[in-house]
Design a protein around this motif. Structure first.
Motif, PDB file in Angstrom:
ATOM      1  N   GLU A 231       0.827  -1.209   0.000  1.00  0.00           N
ATOM      2  CA  GLU A 231       0.000   0.000   0.000  1.00  0.00           C
ATOM      3  C   GLU A 231       0.860   1.259   0.000  1.00  0.00           C
ATOM      4  O   GLU A 231       0.559   2.233  -0.696  1.00  0.00           O
ATOM      5  CB  GLU A 231      -0.920   0.019   1.228  1.00  0.00           C
ATOM      6  CG  GLU A 231      -1.980  -1.055   1.217  1.00  0.00           C
ATOM      7  CD  GLU A 231      -2.666  -1.197   2.572  1.00  0.00           C
ATOM      8  OE1 GLU A 231      -3.886  -1.447   2.554  1.00  0.00           O
ATOM      9  OE2 GLU A 231      -1.998  -1.063   3.629  1.00  0.00           O
ATOM     10  N   LEU A 232       1.927   1.233   0.758  1.00  0.00           N
ATOM     11  CA  LEU A 232       2.846   2.371   0.806  1.00  0.00           C
ATOM     12  C   LEU A 232       3.429   2.629  -0.584  1.00  0.00           C
ATOM     13  O   LEU A 232       3.489   3.770  -1.036  1.00  0.00           O
ATOM     14  CB  LEU A 232       3.950   2.092   1.830  1.00  0.00           C
ATOM     15  CG  LEU A 232       4.893   3.218   2.188  1.00  0.00           C
ATOM     16  CD1 LEU A 232       4.149   4.449   2.667  1.00  0.00           C
ATOM     17  CD2 LEU A 232       5.876   2.737   3.251  1.00  0.00           C
ATOM     18  N   GLY A 233       3.808   1.567  -1.264  1.00  0.00           N
ATOM     19  CA  GLY A 233       4.331   1.702  -2.621  1.00  0.00           C
ATOM     20  C   GLY A 233       3.314   2.318  -3.564  1.00  0.00           C
ATOM     21  O   GLY A 233       3.673   3.124  -4.426  1.00  0.00           O
ATOM     22  N   ARG A 234       2.058   1.968  -3.403  1.00  0.00           N
ATOM     23  CA  ARG A 234       1.011   2.553  -4.250  1.00  0.00           C
ATOM     24  C   ARG A 234       0.858   4.051  -3.987  1.00  0.00           C
ATOM     25  O   ARG A 234       0.725   4.839  -4.914  1.00  0.00           O
ATOM     26  CB  ARG A 234      -0.325   1.846  -4.019  1.00  0.00           C
ATOM     27  CG  ARG A 234      -0.374   0.485  -4.647  1.00  0.00           C
ATOM     28  CD  ARG A 234      -1.763  -0.123  -4.546  1.00  0.00           C
ATOM     29  NE  ARG A 234      -1.702  -1.503  -4.948  1.00  0.00           N
ATOM     30  CZ  ARG A 234      -2.115  -2.530  -4.208  1.00  0.00           C
ATOM     31  NH1 ARG A 234      -2.664  -2.310  -3.031  1.00  0.00           N
ATOM     32  NH2 ARG A 234      -2.016  -3.754  -4.647  1.00  0.00           N
ATOM     33  N   HIS A 235       0.884   4.427  -2.723  1.00  0.00           N
ATOM     34  CA  HIS A 235       0.754   5.846  -2.383  1.00  0.00           C
ATOM     35  C   HIS A 235       1.936   6.662  -2.902  1.00  0.00           C
ATOM     36  O   HIS A 235       1.776   7.831  -3.262  1.00  0.00           O
ATOM     37  CB  HIS A 235       0.637   6.034  -0.869  1.00  0.00           C
ATOM     38  CG  HIS A 235      -0.709   5.699  -0.323  1.00  0.00           C
ATOM     39  ND1 HIS A 235      -1.833   6.453  -0.577  1.00  0.00           N
ATOM     40  CD2 HIS A 235      -1.118   4.675   0.464  1.00  0.00           C
ATOM     41  CE1 HIS A 235      -2.867   5.913   0.028  1.00  0.00           C
ATOM     42  NE2 HIS A 235      -2.464   4.838   0.669  1.00  0.00           N
TER      43      HIS A 235
ATOM     44  N   LYS B 173      10.844  -3.084  -4.528  1.00  0.00           N
ATOM     45  CA  LYS B 173      12.253  -3.039  -4.105  1.00  0.00           C
ATOM     46  C   LYS B 173      12.590  -1.672  -3.502  1.00  0.00           C
ATOM     47  O   LYS B 173      13.230  -1.595  -2.453  1.00  0.00           O
ATOM     48  CB  LYS B 173      13.169  -3.329  -5.292  1.00  0.00           C
ATOM     49  CG  LYS B 173      14.634  -3.324  -4.929  1.00  0.00           C
ATOM     50  CD  LYS B 173      15.509  -3.608  -6.127  1.00  0.00           C
ATOM     51  CE  LYS B 173      16.964  -3.496  -5.744  1.00  0.00           C
ATOM     52  NZ  LYS B 173      17.845  -3.619  -6.891  1.00  0.00           N
ATOM     53  N   ASP B 174      12.144  -0.595  -4.156  1.00  0.00           N
ATOM     54  CA  ASP B 174      12.419   0.744  -3.636  1.00  0.00           C
ATOM     55  C   ASP B 174      11.709   0.988  -2.309  1.00  0.00           C
ATOM     56  O   ASP B 174      12.261   1.640  -1.419  1.00  0.00           O
ATOM     57  CB  ASP B 174      12.033   1.814  -4.656  1.00  0.00           C
ATOM     58  CG  ASP B 174      12.967   1.833  -5.855  1.00  0.00           C
ATOM     59  OD1 ASP B 174      14.128   1.391  -5.733  1.00  0.00           O
ATOM     60  OD2 ASP B 174      12.529   2.284  -6.935  1.00  0.00           O
ATOM     61  N   VAL B 175      10.499   0.471  -2.169  1.00  0.00           N
ATOM     62  CA  VAL B 175       9.795   0.593  -0.888  1.00  0.00           C
ATOM     63  C   VAL B 175      10.581  -0.141   0.191  1.00  0.00           C
ATOM     64  O   VAL B 175      10.801   0.398   1.288  1.00  0.00           O
ATOM     65  CB  VAL B 175       8.358   0.041  -0.972  1.00  0.00           C
ATOM     66  CG1 VAL B 175       7.717  -0.022   0.413  1.00  0.00           C
ATOM     67  CG2 VAL B 175       7.512   0.881  -1.902  1.00  0.00           C
TER      68      VAL B 175
END
Length: 165
Positions: free
Chosen positions: A55-59, A65-67
């Protein structure tokens, strides 16, 4: 293509303005040992509460990988807490830690100061006008669900004559 032709194009000018803005932002956050993506991550957690890494990656419009690298960095500095999701042990839940929450007001002030610095060459009226125009040029959805790029297609007004540069 002669340089004089390139330097007057919107793509060149916007790119140069962005490079300057990103440099100012990076320098400001480096005072805290952070990069802009670290601030965005902390701000997203402040706004949305605890989130899975997906979810954090979507936001943030970041890949997994970067998240993971960003969360590792912030967790190593005790700015976020990460724990397995009790309903699915394969997922991690990320939340602001107390030190992360305590740091955010200073980071918000830093972001505000950079915005002022970025717009400093403009009059107040020019800055206000720019802020009404920029959203028309920048996609507003940071999610990955528009991967076809359709939201990034150039917009041409029918009254415009000649090529868009």
């Amino acid at each position: 293509m002669p340089v004089s032709r390139v330097i007057a194009t919107p793509t060149w000018l916007l790119g140069r303005a962005n490079a300057r803005a990103q440099l100012l932002l990076a320098r400001a956050f480096s005072e805290f040992g952070l990069r802009p993506v670290h601030y965005r991550t902390l701000a997203a957690l402040e706004e949305h509460g605890e989130l899975s890494q997906v979810e954090l990656g979507r936001h943030l419009a970041l890949d997994r990988k970067d998240v993971a690298l960003t969360v590792d960095f912030l967790a190593d500095r005790s700015l976020v807490d990460r724990r397995p999701d009790p309903s699915d042990r394969r997922r991690n839940i990320v939340a602001l830690s107390d030190p992360g929450r305590d740091l955010l007001p200073r980071l918000h002030l830093t972001l505000d100061a950079v915005q002022h610095e970025v717009l400093a060459p403009l009059t107040d009226r020019e800055a206000a006008r720019l802020m009404t125009i920029l959203p028309k040029l920048a996609p507003t959805n940071t999610g990955r669900d528009e991967s076809d790029g359709e939201h990034m297609q150039p917009h041409r007004k029918s009254a415009r004559k000649g090529p868009v540069r």
